[in-house]
Design an enzyme around this catalytic site. Structure first.
Site, PDB file in Angstrom:
ATOM      1  N   VAL A   7       0.859  -1.178   0.000  1.00  0.00           N
ATOM      2  CA  VAL A   7       0.000   0.000   0.000  1.00  0.00           C
ATOM      3  C   VAL A   7       0.895   1.228   0.000  1.00  0.00           C
ATOM      4  O   VAL A   7       1.448   1.614   1.033  1.00  0.00           O
ATOM      5  CB  VAL A   7      -0.932   0.020   1.230  1.00  0.00           C
ATOM      6  N   THR A  10       0.427   6.475  -3.300  1.00  0.00           N
ATOM      7  CA  THR A  10      -0.377   6.777  -4.477  1.00  0.00           C
ATOM      8  C   THR A  10      -1.256   5.606  -4.905  1.00  0.00           C
ATOM      9  O   THR A  10      -2.428   5.765  -5.169  1.00  0.00           O
ATOM     10  CB  THR A  10       0.527   7.182  -5.666  1.00  0.00           C
ATOM     11  N   TYR A  87      19.068   3.010  12.527  1.00  0.00           N
ATOM     12  CA  TYR A  87      18.354   4.296  12.386  1.00  0.00           C
ATOM     13  C   TYR A  87      18.163   4.865  13.786  1.00  0.00           C
ATOM     14  O   TYR A  87      17.833   4.128  14.720  1.00  0.00           O
ATOM     15  CB  TYR A  87      16.998   4.007  11.750  1.00  0.00           C
ATOM     16  N   ASP A  96       7.806   0.372   4.225  1.00  0.00           N
ATOM     17  CA  ASP A  96       8.267   0.026   2.872  1.00  0.00           C
ATOM     18  C   ASP A  96       9.797   0.020   2.808  1.00  0.00           C
ATOM     19  O   ASP A  96      10.416  -0.848   2.188  1.00  0.00           O
ATOM     20  CB  ASP A  96       7.657   0.968   1.821  1.00  0.00           C
TER      21      ASP A  96
HETATM   22  N1  LIG Z   1      -0.811   5.189 -13.161  1.00  0.00           N
HETATM   23  C1  LIG Z   1       0.055   5.856 -12.408  1.00  0.00           C
HETATM   24  N2  LIG Z   1      -0.383   6.569 -11.347  1.00  0.00           N
HETATM   25  C2  LIG Z   1       0.474   7.233 -10.559  1.00  0.00           C
HETATM   26  N3  LIG Z   1       1.808   7.250 -10.757  1.00  0.00           N
HETATM   27  C3  LIG Z   1       2.292   6.558 -11.800  1.00  0.00           C
HETATM   28  C4  LIG Z   1       1.464   5.827 -12.667  1.00  0.00           C
HETATM   29  N4  LIG Z   1       2.260   5.210 -13.574  1.00  0.00           N
HETATM   30  C5  LIG Z   1       3.515   5.557 -13.307  1.00  0.00           C
HETATM   31  N5  LIG Z   1       3.560   6.384 -12.248  1.00  0.00           N
HETATM   32  C6  LIG Z   1       4.782   6.973 -11.686  1.00  0.00           C
HETATM   33  O1  LIG Z   1       5.033   6.282 -10.484  1.00  0.00           O
HETATM   34  C7  LIG Z   1       5.398   7.195  -9.455  1.00  0.00           C
HETATM   35  C8  LIG Z   1       4.705   6.724  -8.205  1.00  0.00           C
HETATM   36  O2  LIG Z   1       5.285   5.462  -7.936  1.00  0.00           O
HETATM   37  P1  LIG Z   1       4.555   4.329  -7.154  1.00  0.00           P
HETATM   38  O3  LIG Z   1       3.297   3.960  -7.848  1.00  0.00           O
HETATM   39  O4  LIG Z   1       5.579   3.293  -6.934  1.00  0.00           O
HETATM   40  O5  LIG Z   1       4.216   5.154  -5.843  1.00  0.00           O
HETATM   41  P2  LIG Z   1       3.387   4.738  -4.582  1.00  0.00           P
HETATM   42  O6  LIG Z   1       2.196   3.905  -4.915  1.00  0.00           O
HETATM   43  O7  LIG Z   1       3.130   5.954  -3.797  1.00  0.00           O
HETATM   44  O8  LIG Z   1       4.367   3.863  -3.848  1.00  0.00           O
HETATM   45  P3  LIG Z   1       5.323   4.350  -2.729  1.00  0.00           P
HETATM   46  O9  LIG Z   1       4.514   4.996  -1.659  1.00  0.00           O
HETATM   47  O10 LIG Z   1       5.911   3.043  -2.334  1.00  0.00           O
HETATM   48  O11 LIG Z   1       6.298   5.273  -3.328  1.00  0.00           O
HETATM   49  C9  LIG Z   1       5.018   8.604  -9.900  1.00  0.00           C
HETATM   50  O12 LIG Z   1       6.120   9.469  -9.746  1.00  0.00           O
HETATM   51  C10 LIG Z   1       4.636   8.460 -11.375  1.00  0.00           C
HETATM   52  O13 LIG Z   1       5.514   9.193 -12.221  1.00  0.00           O
HETATM   53  C1  LIG Z   2       9.178   8.091   2.848  1.00  0.00           C
HETATM   54  C2  LIG Z   2       7.949   7.255   2.565  1.00  0.00           C
HETATM   55  C3  LIG Z   2       6.736   8.157   2.380  1.00  0.00           C
HETATM   56  C4  LIG Z   2       8.226   6.524   1.239  1.00  0.00           C
HETATM   57  O1  LIG Z   2       7.158   5.723   0.862  1.00  0.00           O
HETATM   58  C5  LIG Z   2       7.707   6.194   3.690  1.00  0.00           C
HETATM   59  O2  LIG Z   2       8.782   5.318   3.773  1.00  0.00           O
HETATM   60  C6  LIG Z   2       7.493   6.851   5.029  1.00  0.00           C
HETATM   61  O3  LIG Z   2       6.437   7.336   5.300  1.00  0.00           O
HETATM   62  N1  LIG Z   2       8.558   6.847   5.890  1.00  0.00           N
HETATM   63  C7  LIG Z   2       8.537   7.383   7.209  1.00  0.00           C
HETATM   64  C8  LIG Z   2       9.732   8.247   7.489  1.00  0.00           C
HETATM   65  C9  LIG Z   2      11.059   7.516   7.461  1.00  0.00           C
HETATM   66  O4  LIG Z   2      11.223   6.512   6.752  1.00  0.00           O
HETATM   67  O5  LIG Z   2      11.978   7.943   8.190  1.00  0.00           O
HETATM   68  K   LIG Z   3       8.818   5.261  -2.415  1.00  0.00           K
END
Ligand SMILES: Nc1ncnc2c1ncn2[C@@H]1O[C@H](COP(=O)(O)OP(=O)(O)OP(=O)(O)O)[C@@H](O)[C@H]1O
Ligand SMILES: CC(C)(CO)[C@@H](O)C(=O)NCCC(=O)O
Ligand SMILES: [K+]
Length: 244
Positions: A7, A10, A87, A96
């Site tokens: 999760v 995004t 840390y 994550d």
């Molecule tokens: N359909 C999409 N929706 C949103 N972001 C996308 C999509 N496809 C590619 N991306 C790219 O992926 C990036 C977001 O990465 P990801 O989906 O891994 O984020 P996340 O779900 O928030 O995961 P995390 O919180 O682990 O980073 C954005 O910077 C964007 O450029």
């Molecule tokens: C930095 C993000 C948002 C990346 O997904 C996540 O790992 C998070 O919320 N971390 C908490 C702060 C830290 O890792 O120190």
């Molecule tokens: K990330």
């Protein structure tokens, strides 16, 4: 069989594993959670465990609906991890990042590992060759950079990432693309160079939603795998079962 769920801030990503082999990957929106997971469980009735890593957007309660069908394991700071966490605020370290560090530790024994996750945020995580988690960095992700330029100025438009390769931006949009893309690429290459200056025997792992876009632009040699977090989640859970 195991269904792993990541999760993110995004999106939600999932994968079904039979031992170490991934059978299928999924991506969906937070709003689709229940519907999508039910669909996956219907398709793979042999799934016994649902293993979740959440950065905090969803809590354990969001998964209780599946409790009748599968055993749920919500990865937390109390789990056993294959590294020593140095840390200074271990309880605030993102789940994550812990899972990525665990995957790097297990997959690349006796190496200095730098994991770069290019998602909503870019995270850098360093696990040294003695399996000490040392820390890293957090910076804005690719899409976040475009969005913040627009959100905090009067005149800058909201652009989405484009496959442009231009150093000298000759228009507003060209300048934004150059700043965001080249800025991030230089950041990542710069981090890699500095880490490699600290120690030898490094493996650099790049993952997250922007893996493919960034991998081809970096000058450094990296191991690119956009599914590294889900694979690490599977390994973290196996490690817990074997060592608990
Ligand atoms: N359909 C999409 N929706 C949103 N972001 C996308 C999509 N496809 C590619 N991306 C790219 O992926 C990036 C977001 O990465 P990801 O989906 O891994 O984020 P996340 O779900 O928030 O995961 P995390 O919180 O682990 O980073 C954005 O910077 C964007 O450029
Ligand atoms: C930095 C993000 C948002 C990346 O997904 C996540 O790992 C998070 O919320 N971390 C908490 C702060 C830290 O890792 O120190
Ligand atoms: K990330």
């Amino acid at each position: 069989m195991i269904l792993t769920i990541d999760v993110g801030n995004t999106r939600i990503k999932g994968a079904v594993f039979e031992d170490a082999t991934s059978l299928e990957f999924f991506v969906f929106d937070h709003k689709q959670l229940e519907k999508e997971i039910l669909k996956i469980l219907k398709k793979y009735p042999k799934v016994l465990y649902l293993v979740v890593a959440s950065v905090g957007v969803l809590e354990k309660q969001a998964f209780l609906a599946f409790e009748k069908q599968v055993q749920i394991h919500f990865i937390s700071h109390q789990d056993i991890f294959p590294f020593t966490n140095l840390y200074e605020t271990p309880h605030t370290l993102g789940i994550d990042r812990m899972v990525l560090a665990a995957g790097a530790t297990l997959q690349f024994p006796k190496r200095n590992r730098l994991v770069i996750d290019a998602g909503t945020c870019i995270t850098y995580d360093f696990v040294d060759e003695n399996d000490n988690y040392r820390g890293g960095a957090i910076s804005p992700g690719l899409r976040l950079r475009y969005e913040s330029l627009h959100a905090f100025t009067a005149k800058l438009p909201l652009l989405i990432v484009e496959d442009v390769d231009q150093l000298i931006g000759t228009s507003t949009s060209g300048s934004i693309h150059s700043g965001v893309i080249n800025g991030l690429v230089h950041e990542i290459d710069g981090f890699i160079d500095e880490y490699q200056g600290l120690a030898s025997n490094f493996i650099i792992i790049l993952t997250g939603g922007d893996t493919e876009f960034l991998a081809k632009r970096l000058k450094n040699t990296i191991f690119a795998n956009s599914n590294f977090l889900l694979e690490s989640l599977n390994q973290t859970f196996q490690y817990k079962i074997d060592n608990d």
